[in-house]
Design an enzyme around this catalytic site. Structure first.
Site, PDB file in Angstrom:
ATOM      1  N   SER A   1      -9.883   2.360   2.459  1.00 25.15           N
ATOM      2  CA  SER A   1      -8.972   3.067   1.589  1.00 25.15           C
ATOM      3  C   SER A   1      -7.972   2.187   0.844  1.00 25.15           C
ATOM      4  CB  SER A   1      -8.188   4.088   2.413  1.00 25.15           C
ATOM      5  OG  SER A   1      -7.358   3.419   3.360  1.00 25.15           O
ATOM      6  N   SER A  39     -10.343   0.147   6.674  1.00 24.76           N
ATOM      7  CA  SER A  39      -9.692   0.207   5.361  1.00 24.76           C
ATOM      8  C   SER A  39      -9.076  -1.087   4.856  1.00 24.76           C
ATOM      9  CB  SER A  39      -8.599   1.264   5.373  1.00 24.76           C
ATOM     10  OG  SER A  39      -9.165   2.509   5.110  1.00 24.76           O
ATOM     11  N   LYS A  57       0.863  -1.184   0.000  1.00 22.82           N
ATOM     12  CA  LYS A  57       0.000   0.000   0.000  1.00 22.82           C
ATOM     13  C   LYS A  57       0.902   1.237   0.000  1.00 22.82           C
ATOM     14  CE  LYS A  57      -3.957   2.074   2.468  1.00 22.82           C
ATOM     15  NZ  LYS A  57      -4.884   1.988   3.600  1.00 22.82           N
TER      16      LYS A  57
HETATM   17  N1  GLN Z   1     -13.317   4.758   5.860  1.00 21.20           N
HETATM   18  C1  GLN Z   1     -12.714   5.192   7.080  1.00 21.20           C
HETATM   19  C2  GLN Z   1     -12.312   6.657   6.980  1.00 21.20           C
HETATM   20  O1  GLN Z   1     -12.415   7.214   5.942  1.00 21.20           O
HETATM   21  C3  GLN Z   1     -11.541   4.325   7.442  1.00 21.20           C
HETATM   22  C4  GLN Z   1     -10.315   4.626   6.697  1.00 21.20           C
HETATM   23  C5  GLN Z   1      -9.160   3.798   7.123  1.00 21.20           C
HETATM   24  O2  GLN Z   1      -9.321   2.783   7.806  1.00 21.20           O
HETATM   25  N2  GLN Z   1      -7.974   4.253   6.747  1.00 21.20           N
HETATM   26  O3  GLN Z   1     -11.897   7.216   7.946  1.00 21.20           O
END
Ligand code: GLN
Length: 501
Positions: free
Chosen positions: A141, A165, A66
């Site tokens: 994400s 995410s 990532k």
């Molecule tokens: N969807 C969540 C957010 O936007 C989690 C994102 C994540 O885990 N990096 O905060």
């Protein structure tokens, strides 16, 4: 996991992975392909194999990183314009551990910029397409990592999970995604989002691969003071550990007094699950809790059906399914969207055009340089979080928002502790719906935040969650469910998933 040997060389494995990555180029999975670096490493491993030397447990295994993990191979951009051109002088501990075992990074994967989002549409490099339906989002994400594994480009990929995410994109693409107990894997060298919630984890196609990666990546790191002693590899023998080793390093209490009662104990021997006070270990039968509050119209009917089917499967295997009431979880999303932006606002303050990546040319003085760099470099979702975070921390609003959210967090921690005195694991949906259409929620931040309804409470409580594939909808979209356990039950959780695979 296919590792290199004399017949199937690392060079072959890496070339195949790179070819597949190029074949799926229009899916926007990668922000960087590491052709030269990966082939060089593959040659070195092949030479060692040819000489009969011992190689690691991931010898020649191609993987995707990532793009918020630091390493000098390629720019680390976190899919954000503001980090464009930034090449890191340091390597993340997790990357060092994987590569010490012979894994080879073939590319960096796309994400919502700074991991803010649930669809990978907030990326500076365009959205990643879903592996099962190109008109739909990959989830986020860590969308690029999930699709790279789902399309069989790589054997595994790394991810970060601050509020879902890893688990949500894993479930949108029909694979396994694991968010470990907070502190299990070092966060050193990973772009910080919200430091009290951030966890490093993986995407794999099998629970066995997840187990292997966890046994490699877990453990204490002097460079990350929040890491725990390596309980993962000691899990099988942990029945011998005394309570002081098993108790959390620090009690989880936010904004108010310590949680009352005894701290929940961690992972026990697989054959004798550790449970909280007041419950006999249920040796051969595992007790699975189903959260009543998630069984309503806000969750897609096909996902609720998939959950019921898994419950039937569990019962047919001799396990017990019990209903759980967890009323405090309804505060999780609101608490998360206060605590997380507050920490984001602090972590992102270092990006000002002086030290890292992009610098705006549109200014004549220092203040203007900061202003223009941040204005042009951050995506609108990043800015929304920075502004929200500074607001909830500002004097006059701190008590009403941040402190209140911190107290709600402690109640959520206690709610999980109570739940795990009634069951060994919890099984729940990961998200309220399967993969949605590209563009459907991107201009509606609240709709996008609601995606995280069932995932964020785990991060607030620091407990582990494993997204497991649970079939497909009638339209052919993958459905995922998450298995949740007490802190440090990670090994048992993955062992249990092997049984369900
Ligand atoms: N969807 C969540 C957010 O936007 C989690 C994102 C994540 O885990 N990096 O905060």
């Amino acid at each position: 996991m296919k590792t290199a040997n004399k017949k199937v060389t690392a060079t072959r494995l890496v070339k195949d992975a790179l070819e597949k990555a190029k074949h799926f180029e229009d899916y926007h999975i990668f922000t960087f392909l590491n052709e030269e670096g990966a082939l060089k490493k593959a040659k070195e491993i092949d030479a060692r194999i040819a000489r009969g030397e011992k190689v690691g447990r991931l010898a020649g295994v191609p993987y995707a990183l990532k793009d918020n993990f630091l390493s000098p191979e390629g720019e680390t951009t976190a899919s954000a314009h503001i980090l464009e051109g930034f090449t890191s002088p340091v390597t993340a501990t997790a990357v060092e551990k994987l590569e010490a075992e012979g894994a080879i990074m073939i590319g960096r994967t796309n994400l919502d910029a700074f991991a803010h989002g649930s669809s990978t549409e907030n990326s500076y490099y365009g959205p990643t397409l879903n592996s099962h339906d190109r008109a739909r989002v990959a989830g986020g994400s860590s969308g690029g990592s999930a699709v790279a594994v789902a399309l069989d480009i790589v054997e595994f990929a790394t991810g970060t999970d601050t509020g879902g995410s890893i688990r949500q994109p894993a479930s949108f693409n029909g694979i396994y995604g694991f968010k470990p107990t907070y502190g299990t894997i070092s966060r050193y060298g990973v772009v910080a989002m919200a430091s009290s919630l951030d966890c490093i984890g993986f995407f794999t196609r099998t629970p066995e691969d997840m187990d292997l990666l966890m046994s490699i990546a877990s453990g204490q790191d002097p460079k990350d003071m929040t890491t725990l002693p390596d309980y993962y590899n000691e899990a099988v023998a942990s029945a011998k550990l005394d309570d002081s080793r098993l108790a959390p390093a620090r009690p989880f209490a936010f904004g108010n007094s310590r949680p009352k009662g005894r701290a929940l104990r961690g992972s026990g021997a697989h054959s004798a699950p550790v449970v909280a006070d007041g419950l006999e270990p249920s040796n051969s039968c595992t007790r699975i809790g189903i959260v009543k509050e998630f069984d309503n119209d806000s969750v897609d009917t096909e996902i609720r059906e998939a959950l019921k089917e898994k419950c039937e499967l569990l019962k047919s295997k001799g396990h017990e399914v019990v209903g759980l009431e967890m009323p405090t979880l309804k505060y999780a999303l609101a608490a998360y969207y206060i605590i997380q932006p507050a920490e984001v606002a602090s972590n992102l303050s270092r990006h000002d055009g002086i030290r890292y990546g992009f610098r705006s040319e549109n200014s004549t003085d220092l203040d203007g340089l900061y202003e223009h760099t941040r204005d042009e470099g951050f995506m609108s979702e990043n800015k929304r979080r920075i502004m929200t975070g500074n607001f909830v921390l500002s004097s006059g609003f701190y008590d009403a928002y941040f402190l209140k959210a911190a107290k709600a967090r402690t109640l959520i921690v206690q709610e999980y502790e109570k739940a795990f005195s009634k069951c060994d694991f919890i099984l729940s949906p990961v998200s309220p719906n399967p993969a949605f259409k590209l563009g459907e929620k991107v201009n509606d931040p609240v709709a996008m935040y609601l995606e995280d309804l069932m995932s964020v409470s785990l991060n607030l409580a620091g407990v582990p969650g494993l997204a497991i594939p649970a079939g497909k909808t009638k339209a052919g979209l993958p459905v995922g469910l998450q298995l949740v356990g007490p802190r440090r039950s990670d090994k048992r959780l993955i062992e249990f998933a092997k049984e369900l695979a």
